[in-house]
Write an enzyme that holds these catalytic residues in place. Structure first.
Site: not given
Ligand code: APR
Ligand code: ZN
Length: 255
Positions: A100, A116, A217
């Site tokens: 967002i 979202h 990732n």
């Molecule tokens: N580069 C790439 N990936 C990364 C980095 C980085 N620098 N730092 C962390 N990550 C990875 C982590 O390993 C993890 O797999 O990003 C991912 C983040 O996961 P989440 O925190 O679960 O975020 P996201 O998947 O976007 O969440 C989905 O959940 O909370 C709700 O609405 C919210 O849009 C969000 C949704």
């Protein structure tokens, strides 16, 4: 793997990207489920559900104002900028994001599907009033305000125009995202744990339609089992390298 990924992208017919909080981590925005992530510090039930907002709108607005301030300061990083360049090169057709934070647009991407919502948009809890605080240039004023924001039309409470847990996604955006996934022959999945549905269906739809999934990732996610190529690394660094290889590949006809 990086070579293979670059070849797939350079020869792609309909490349899309699907991004999560991880792509914005290097811009200083915490992710949700990592160590020191938002959901370690805050309880979803208190700040990110419609029930929480009904129960304590002040607490929810404190949480979103805090995030607004953080995201306003954040700048697109090399990961965002590389996607914007791939769009300018005519390779990347669209970015489908769970974020967002508006950083894909700030990086220059034109075709962005926000699943979202967007932190800079507010909407009325009663009437159809909506406002984009960036476009109306009222963001500063809004962030200075202490009280609960009210609708200028009907006086009811305003809420953030984001998707809370237990709420349906904006149908138009979701249908557009699924259509793009059906058409894609290559999908870059960057920085998502792949645990939140229906957004996380996007890479599965790409696979079901014969497309390739390239994941970036630093650690394995829910998407890794279906990824054709897994590039273990941080989005900024990895995307910068990948972009350089794509350019080299395009230059050298034999690639
Ligand atoms: N580069 C790439 N990936 C990364 C980095 C980085 N620098 N730092 C962390 N990550 C990875 C982590 O390993 C993890 O797999 O990003 C991912 C983040 O996961 P989440 O925190 O679960 O975020 P996201 O998947 O976007 O969440 C989905 O959940 O909370 C709700 O609405 C919210 O849009 C969000 C949704
Ligand atoms: Zn209203």
């Amino acid at each position: 793997m990086m070579e293979e990924a670059a070849k797939l992208i350079a020869h792609s017919r309909f490349l899309i990207a699907f991004t999560g909080a991880g792509i914005s981590a290097e811009s200083g925005i915490p992710t949700f489920r990592d160590k020191n992530g938002l959901w370690e510090k805050y309880r979803v039930e208190e700040v990110a559900t419609p029930e929480a907002f009904r129960r304590n709108p002040r607490l929810v607005w404190e949480f979103y104002r805090m995030r607004m301030k953080l995201m306003k300061k954040a700048k697109p990083n090399r990961g965002h900028l590389a996607l914007a360049e791939l769009e300018r090169m005519g390779l990347l057709k669209a970015v489908i994001t769970q974020n967002i934070d508006n950083l894909h647009r700030e990086a220059g991407n034109k075709n962005v599907v926000e699943l979202h919502g967007n932190i800079y948009r507010v909407k009325c809890t009663s009437c159809a009033y909506r406002e984009n605080l960036l476009e109306s240039e009222k963001l500063e004023e809004f962030l200075e305000e202490e009280g609960l924001p009210k609708c200028p039309k009907c006086g009811s409470l305003l809420r953030p125009d984001v998707v809370w847990f237990g709420e349906p996604l904006p149908q138009e955006a979701l249908q557009k995202a699924f259509k793009l996934a059906e058409r894609a022959d290559v999908c870059l999945v960057i920085g998502t744990s792949g645990q939140v549905f229906p957004a996380a269906y996007v890479p599965y739809i790409v696979k079901e339609n014969g497309g390739y999934v390239i994941e970036i990732n630093p650690k394995e996610s829910g998407i890794t089992p279906i990824a054709d190529i897994f590039l273990k690394g941080f989005a900024g660094e990895t995307m910068e390298h990948l972009l350089a290889k794509v350019k080299r590949c395009l230059k050298d006809k034999g690639c």
